[in-house]
Design a protein around this motif. Structure first.
Motif, PDB file in Angstrom:
ATOM      1  N   TRP A 241       0.861  -1.200  -0.030  1.00 38.72           N
ATOM      2  CA  TRP A 241      -0.185  -0.080  -0.118  1.00 38.72           C
ATOM      3  C   TRP A 241       0.747   1.222   0.108  1.00 38.72           C
ATOM      4  N   TRP A 242       2.004   1.112   0.696  1.00 40.51           N
ATOM      5  CA  TRP A 242       2.908   2.417   0.777  1.00 40.51           C
ATOM      6  C   TRP A 242       3.691   2.505  -0.379  1.00 40.51           C
TER       7      TRP A 242
ATOM      8  N   ASN B 196     -13.426  -1.262  -2.513  1.00 40.33           N
ATOM      9  CA  ASN B 196     -14.021  -0.734  -1.341  1.00 40.33           C
ATOM     10  C   ASN B 196     -15.345  -0.054  -1.692  1.00 40.33           C
ATOM     11  N   ARG B 197     -16.358   0.040  -0.862  1.00 36.87           N
ATOM     12  CA  ARG B 197     -17.452   0.689  -1.078  1.00 36.87           C
ATOM     13  C   ARG B 197     -17.358   2.269  -1.246  1.00 36.87           C
ATOM     14  N   ASP B 198     -18.018   2.668  -2.209  1.00 39.30           N
ATOM     15  CA  ASP B 198     -17.946   4.146  -2.547  1.00 39.30           C
ATOM     16  C   ASP B 198     -16.513   4.667  -3.152  1.00 39.30           C
ATOM     17  N   ARG B 199     -15.550   3.532  -3.621  1.00 41.82           N
ATOM     18  CA  ARG B 199     -14.185   3.683  -4.314  1.00 41.82           C
ATOM     19  C   ARG B 199     -14.614   3.525  -5.724  1.00 41.82           C
ATOM     20  N   THR B 200     -14.215   4.199  -6.520  1.00 46.25           N
ATOM     21  CA  THR B 200     -14.747   3.823  -7.830  1.00 46.25           C
ATOM     22  C   THR B 200     -13.686   4.357  -8.770  1.00 46.25           C
TER      23      THR B 200
ATOM     24  N   PRO C   6      -3.779  -1.980   4.832  1.00 43.14           N
ATOM     25  CA  PRO C   6      -4.233  -0.690   5.014  1.00 43.14           C
ATOM     26  C   PRO C   6      -5.651  -0.188   4.278  1.00 43.14           C
ATOM     27  N   PHE C   7      -6.487   0.472   4.839  1.00 40.13           N
ATOM     28  CA  PHE C   7      -8.048   1.178   3.999  1.00 40.13           C
ATOM     29  C   PHE C   7      -7.368   2.537   3.592  1.00 40.13           C
ATOM     30  N   PRO C   8      -7.933   3.190   2.815  1.00 42.93           N
ATOM     31  CA  PRO C   8      -7.873   4.583   2.313  1.00 42.93           C
ATOM     32  C   PRO C   8      -7.751   5.332   3.839  1.00 42.93           C
ATOM     33  N   PRO C   9      -7.228   6.704   3.698  1.00 43.44           N
ATOM     34  CA  PRO C   9      -7.250   7.479   4.788  1.00 43.44           C
ATOM     35  C   PRO C   9      -8.379   8.158   5.367  1.00 43.44           C
TER      36      PRO C   9
END
Length: 341
Positions: A218-219, A235-239, A317-320
């Protein structure tokens, strides 16, 4: 003085609609010289495959009030005064909040979005009928600095084999930029977090087979000159830019479905533009026409996910902007992490 305005006749399921277009001569792509009217005419020309890929689902609109060289913003809620043929669906987001989101169901709605200065269309992986359970597993092959489209193209066939071993058939599109998007139709039986875990499992398996060319790190400081499997796009709402969506790039490129044979023969993603894609569709048709005909299942990938958990590979990790998730490692890049004494 009144602004310039024209009316376009747009065919649809309920007959023709008259859609007003303001400032049709405004140049959206300065380098290519493509105007707002040309963008609206493009939307009409590609509306059938566009709606097959992006319609009947929540979609975020990336809007540019001036040109792609200027500022932009994302629009999710249907604005006040939207015509009745522009639909909406209530969506739940990762924070737990809920609000309605735009749904495009016919060509006139796409042209209306263009009138609202939309350039890039970002559809969800789920349908309006069931926003919680995706109908697609999406994998973004993202070339890192030092790599490019040809590197992603070299990796994609290996990913196809991984997915086939898991019982899934993979379909391709260019991102409209440097990357490749790989889609697998799936039965809507799992929520977004499960599908994300399935993507991670596929990415880890691909990374094992091509460790010098593929990474799930991820990093950015850990990725090196490799192709990143961007699992967080699941992820939900990631497009990502939908099929046949223009991109806000100087050449007016389009995120374009392609065949595996085309990938093998060598394609130039810069060749697929607002001006060339309608002709391509007329000549070869839509490579994604049958994408949803035979949806697969992610059971095997979820078994691989559990296998990796049992072997000590944990959550990633998930988005910030996401809330802290169960099992997630600390959200701090490795070079800044505090070292134990």
């Amino acid at each position: 003085m009144a602004s310039e305005r024209i009316t376009l006749t747009v065919p649809g399921p309920d007959g023709d609609r008259e859609v007003s277009l303001s400032s049709p001569s405004r140049v959206i792509w300065p380098e290519a010289g493509i105007t707002k009217r040309e963008l609206a005419e493009y939307a009409i020309a590609v509306s059938e495959p566009f709606l097959r890929a992006n319609g009947h689902r929540p979609v975020s609109l990336e809007r540019f009030p001036d040109s792609v060289a200027g500022e932009s913003f994302f629009s999710k809620n249907p604005p006040k005064g939207a015509p009745d043929y522009v639909h909406e669906v209530m969506c739940t987001y990762n924070s737990g909040r809920r609000h309605p989101q735009v749904v495009l169901d016919e060509a006139a709605a796409i042209v209306w979005a263009v009138q609202m200065n939309t350039v890039v269309f970002h559809p969800w992986a789920s349908l309006a009928a069931d926003t919680d359970d995706p109908v697609e597993l999406r994998i973004d092959l993202d070339p890192q600095p030092g790599t490019d489209f040809t590197d992603a193209a070299a990796v994609a066939p290996a990913l196809r084999e991984v997915l086939r071993e898991a019982g899934l058939e993979a379909w391709l599109k260019t991102s409209g930029n440097r990357g490749i998007h790989v889609f697998c139709p799936i039965a809507p039986e799992h929520e977004f977090l499960d599908v994300r875990h399935a993507v991670i499992a596929a990415g880890r398996e691909l990374e094992r087979r091509m460790p010098d060319r593929v990474t799930t790190a991820w990093w950015k400081e850990e990725r090196g000159e490799r192709v990143f499997v961007d699992f967080n796009q699941a992820n939900r709402d990631r497009t990502m830019a939908g099929a046949y969506s223009p991109r806000a790039l100087p050449g007016a490129t389009v995120a374009t479905p392609i065949t595996w044979e085309e990938l093998e023969a060598g394609v130039d993603p810069a060749a697929f533009t607002v001006r060339t894609v309608p002709t391509r569709l007329a000549e070869i048709g839509d490579p994604w026409e049958d994408l949803q005909a035979h949806p697969g299942r992610i059971d095997t990938l979820l078994e691989w996910w559990q296998r990796d958990l049992d072997a000590g590979l944990g959550e990633l990790p998930f988005p910030p902007e996401f809330p802290k998730m169960p099992g997630e490692p600390p959200r701090v890049q490795p070079s800044r992490a505090r070292r134990p004494n």
